[in-house]
Design a protein around this motif. Structure first.
Motif, short mmCIF file in Angstrom:
data_model
loop_
_atom_site.label_atom_id
_atom_site.label_comp_id
_atom_site.label_asym_id
_atom_site.label_seq_id
_atom_site.Cartn_x
_atom_site.Cartn_y
_atom_site.Cartn_z
N GLN A 62 0.84 -1.19 0.00
CA GLN A 62 0.00 0.00 0.00
C GLN A 62 0.89 1.25 0.00
OE1 GLN A 62 -2.79 0.06 3.25
NE2 GLN A 62 -3.51 -2.08 2.81
N ASN A 63 0.35 2.30 -0.59
CA ASN A 63 1.02 3.61 -0.60
C ASN A 63 0.24 4.54 0.33
OD1 ASN A 63 2.37 6.00 -1.11
ND2 ASN A 63 1.66 6.17 -3.22
N LYS A 64 0.86 4.83 1.47
CA LYS A 64 0.21 5.72 2.42
C LYS A 64 0.99 7.05 2.50
CE LYS A 64 -1.97 2.23 5.31
NZ LYS A 64 -2.15 1.71 6.70
N GLU A 65 0.44 8.00 1.75
CA GLU A 65 1.01 9.34 1.72
C GLU A 65 2.49 9.31 1.36
OE1 GLU A 65 0.22 11.13 5.47
OE2 GLU A 65 -1.97 11.12 5.21
N GLY A 66 2.79 8.56 0.29
CA GLY A 66 4.15 8.51 -0.22
C GLY A 66 5.05 7.52 0.47
N THR A 67 4.50 6.81 1.45
CA THR A 67 5.30 5.81 2.17
C THR A 67 4.78 4.41 1.82
OG1 THR A 67 5.69 7.33 3.98
CG2 THR A 67 6.08 4.99 4.42
N LEU A 68 5.70 3.49 1.50
CA LEU A 68 5.33 2.12 1.16
C LEU A 68 5.08 1.32 2.43
CD1 LEU A 68 5.01 -0.09 -1.04
CD2 LEU A 68 7.43 -0.66 -0.65
N VAL A 69 3.92 0.70 2.47
CA VAL A 69 3.56 -0.15 3.62
C VAL A 69 3.26 -1.56 3.12
CG1 VAL A 69 1.95 -0.48 5.52
CG2 VAL A 69 2.64 1.84 4.86
N ILE A 70 3.86 -2.56 3.79
CA ILE A 70 3.64 -3.98 3.43
C ILE A 70 2.88 -4.64 4.56
CG2 ILE A 70 4.74 -6.19 2.91
CD1 ILE A 70 7.07 -4.67 1.74
N GLU A 71 1.79 -5.34 4.22
CA GLU A 71 0.93 -5.95 5.23
C GLU A 71 1.65 -7.08 5.96
OE1 GLU A 71 -2.67 -7.21 3.46
OE2 GLU A 71 -3.15 -5.24 2.61
N ASP A 72 1.18 -7.30 7.19
CA ASP A 72 1.79 -8.36 8.00
C ASP A 72 1.60 -9.74 7.37
OD1 ASP A 72 2.56 -6.46 9.80
OD2 ASP A 72 0.82 -6.73 11.11
N MET A 73 0.48 -9.93 6.70
CA MET A 73 0.24 -11.22 6.06
C MET A 73 1.33 -11.56 5.04
SD MET A 73 -3.10 -12.58 3.95
CE MET A 73 -4.12 -12.45 5.43
N ALA A 74 1.80 -10.52 4.33
CA ALA A 74 2.85 -10.74 3.34
C ALA A 74 4.13 -11.22 4.00
CB ALA A 74 3.09 -9.47 2.56
N GLN A 86 13.36 -7.53 -1.08
CA GLN A 86 14.03 -6.22 -1.05
C GLN A 86 13.24 -5.28 -1.95
OE1 GLN A 86 17.96 -6.01 -2.80
NE2 GLN A 86 18.56 -4.32 -1.46
N VAL A 87 12.90 -4.08 -1.43
CA VAL A 87 12.12 -3.10 -2.18
C VAL A 87 12.99 -1.85 -2.36
CG1 VAL A 87 9.99 -1.77 -2.31
CG2 VAL A 87 10.01 -3.98 -1.11
N VAL A 88 13.04 -1.33 -3.59
CA VAL A 88 13.81 -0.12 -3.90
C VAL A 88 12.88 0.90 -4.55
CG1 VAL A 88 15.99 -1.36 -4.12
CG2 VAL A 88 14.56 -0.99 -6.14
N SER A 97 13.41 -4.14 3.37
CA SER A 97 13.95 -5.49 3.13
C SER A 97 13.57 -6.40 4.28
CB SER A 97 15.47 -5.44 2.96
OG SER A 97 16.11 -5.11 4.17
N HIS A 98 13.51 -7.70 3.97
CA HIS A 98 13.19 -8.68 5.00
C HIS A 98 13.92 -9.97 4.67
CE1 HIS A 98 10.86 -10.68 8.13
NE2 HIS A 98 10.59 -11.67 7.27
N ASN A 99 14.73 -10.45 5.63
CA ASN A 99 15.52 -11.70 5.45
C ASN A 99 16.49 -11.61 4.28
OD1 ASN A 99 14.21 -12.89 7.62
ND2 ASN A 99 12.64 -13.86 6.31
N LYS A 100 16.85 -10.42 3.85
CA LYS A 100 17.74 -10.26 2.69
C LYS A 100 19.13 -10.78 3.03
CE LYS A 100 19.92 -6.60 1.89
NZ LYS A 100 20.39 -5.20 1.63
N PRO A 101 19.74 -11.60 2.13
CA PRO A 101 21.11 -12.06 2.35
C PRO A 101 22.07 -10.89 2.44
CG PRO A 101 20.05 -13.34 0.62
CD PRO A 101 19.14 -12.18 0.91
N ALA A 102 23.15 -11.07 3.16
CA ALA A 102 24.09 -9.99 3.42
C ALA A 102 24.86 -9.58 2.17
CB ALA A 102 25.07 -10.40 4.54
#
Length: 470
Positions: A62-74, A86-88, A97-102
């Motif tokens: 979701q886009n909330k006022e220019g900020t990217l939000v990812i739901e907990d279910m995802a 990873q989101v850019v 990012s979540h669980n992204k390799p180093a």
């Protein structure tokens, strides 16, 4: 319950073909999933599942006022499947990012973004790219899957493929129809041959088999059926011949036993019913009774001996003896028999003394039977010659030759049969019809062979071949 033997062979062929088709289909599906399937927490899925999951992941953004939000279910789904994300933003800078390799950076240039979105597997991971766009803003996201997945793009002429699609469908339908027709035609053809073979086997048991032409794919089967029919007919003929000669022999032996018993009974009745005769008459009656009792005893002993030889229970005691002298003594004993004292019997030997291992009592019986057979079934003036020679195979041959009446080919072929009596034995009924059969059994027991050659009116020659050393 339906008899399995009566099931139409075509049904069996159809079932067999259907089973083959099912096996082929199962094998094809298994191979397809082996090549294009990957394991995931909910089970086996096609290798296209990561791409589909990546495309559909944007529904949890979701886009909330220019900020990217990812739901907990995802996030839960990512953890459940062991994935990372990873989101850019539009500048290539990481915003989430979540669980992204180093080893993955926090920012990318335009060329690196393109390379990452099109890259194949690396380090055991395969990255799929997606875009989330809302209002005037867009974010690119990359999801890493712990599978080695090949990504290839296929390009084709859509217009030509669309034009050829009906042709392919018609071709596939035609192939299926031809295959079905072939299965039916081949099934009927094979059913015909199987029915022919089944009928042939049934006819063999009923003895009504007609030879089948030995040609085509099943020519070997037809050849064996024809051979079996010939063998069965030969066996049946042999059985009929054996049964016929057995009945004839039983009839002959029964008659031969009654023949000496009749005078025994008659003279015994005379001795019982008439007044006491003088001693001379009693002695005459006694001699007749004794002669016939001895003949009956010989018949019974011959019958016992042939069955003992056949069953292998006869005592057999071979010993090494000077064989030429032994044969000469056998001939002399027969010459000295009052019954044959006036007959012409000669003994000849072309070799010196030879030691041979034989059972002296049994082999005397074999040679004696051959000589007595020649004396009994030939005219009184017949010349009998017994010859002993040594051949080059370490065997000694004993020839019993006469110049008597001889015999035909049919009589020779059955001469050594236990149930057979020659055509000229009616003139000399004292025999049992077992003499030659006993001679053959004794010679065989000693490891030898016996054969006969004869011509009508020219005499007969028996040849016994015996090993010198055993």
């Amino acid at each position: 319950m339906k008899n399995r033997a009566k099931v139409n062979p075509f049904v069996r062929i159809f079932v067999f073909a259907a089973v083959l088709v099912i096996i082929a289909a199962v094998a094809a599906v298994s191979l397809f999933y082996y090549i294009f399937g990957i394991p995931e927490p909910e089970g086996l899925s096609l290798a296209s599942w990561p791409h589909t999951f990546t495309d559909n992941f944007s529904i949890w953004m979701q886009n909330k006022e220019g900020t990217l939000v990812i739901e907990d279910m995802a996030i839960e789904r990512l953890d459940e499947y062991g994935l990372w994300i990873q989101v850019v933003d539009e500048t290539g800078k990481e915003v989430f990012s979540h669980n992204k390799p180093a080893n993955y950076p926090s920012g990318y240039s335009s060329s690196e973004l393109v390379a990452l979105s099109t890259s194949t597997s690396g380090d055991g991971n395969t990255v799929f790219a997606g875009i989330f766009q809302d209002s005037d803003q867009a974010w690119s996201y990359f999801i890493g899957f712990p599978y080695t997945i090949g990504k290839y793009m296929l390009y084709y002429n859509g217009e030509n493929v669309g034009r050829l699609s009906p042709v392919f469908r018609i071709g596939i339908c035609l192939i299926v129809v031809l295959l079905i027709v072939f299965i039916f035609v081949y099934g009927f053809w094979l059913t015909g041959h199987l029915a022919k073979m089944t009928k042939g086997i049934g006819d063999l048991s009923l003895r009504s088999y007609l030879p089948l032409p030995e040609k085509g794919m099943f020519r070997e089967v037809y050849k064996e059926l024809n051979k079996m029919d010939t063998s069965i007919h030969n066996s049946d003929q042999l059985q009929r011949d054996t049964e016929r000669t057995r009945r004839e022999w039983i009839s002959n032996i029964t008659h031969d036993l009654k023949t000496p018993l009749s005078p025994v009974k008659g003279y015994a009745e005379l001795l019982v019913r008439t007044p006491v005769p003088n001693s001379e008459t009693i002695q005459g009656y006694g001699r007749i009774i004794l002669k016939n009792v001895n003949h009956t005893e010989r018949l019974i002993n011959d019958l016992k001996l042939t069955y003992q030889l056949e069953s292998g229970v006869i005592p057999y005691h071979p010993e090494e003896i000077p064989f030429i002298r032994y044969l000469r003594e056998v001939v002399i004993d027969i010459v000295n028999d009052p019954a044959f004292s006036d007959r012409n019997i000669q003994f000849e030997s072309g070799v010196g003394e030879i030691p041979v291992c034989v059972d002296i009592h049994l082999f005397r019986r074999a040679v004696g039977n051959l000589i007595i057979n020649a004396l009994t079934h030939n005219p009184p003036d017949t010349e009998i010659t017994v010859i002993a020679n040594l051949d080059g195979r370490n065997k000694i041959s004993i020839i019993v030759r006469d110049n008597g009446t001889g015999m035909g080919g049919e009589e020779q072929s059955e001469l050594f049969s236990r149930y057979y009596r020659g055509t000229n034995t009616k003139e000399k009924p004292e025999g049992s019809g077992l003499g030659l059969a006993i001679a053959k059994q004794i010679v065989t027991l000693h490891g030898g062979d016996i054969s006969v050659k004869s011509e009508l009116g020219e005499g007969t020659e028996f040849l016994v071949s015996l090993p010198v050393k055993r």
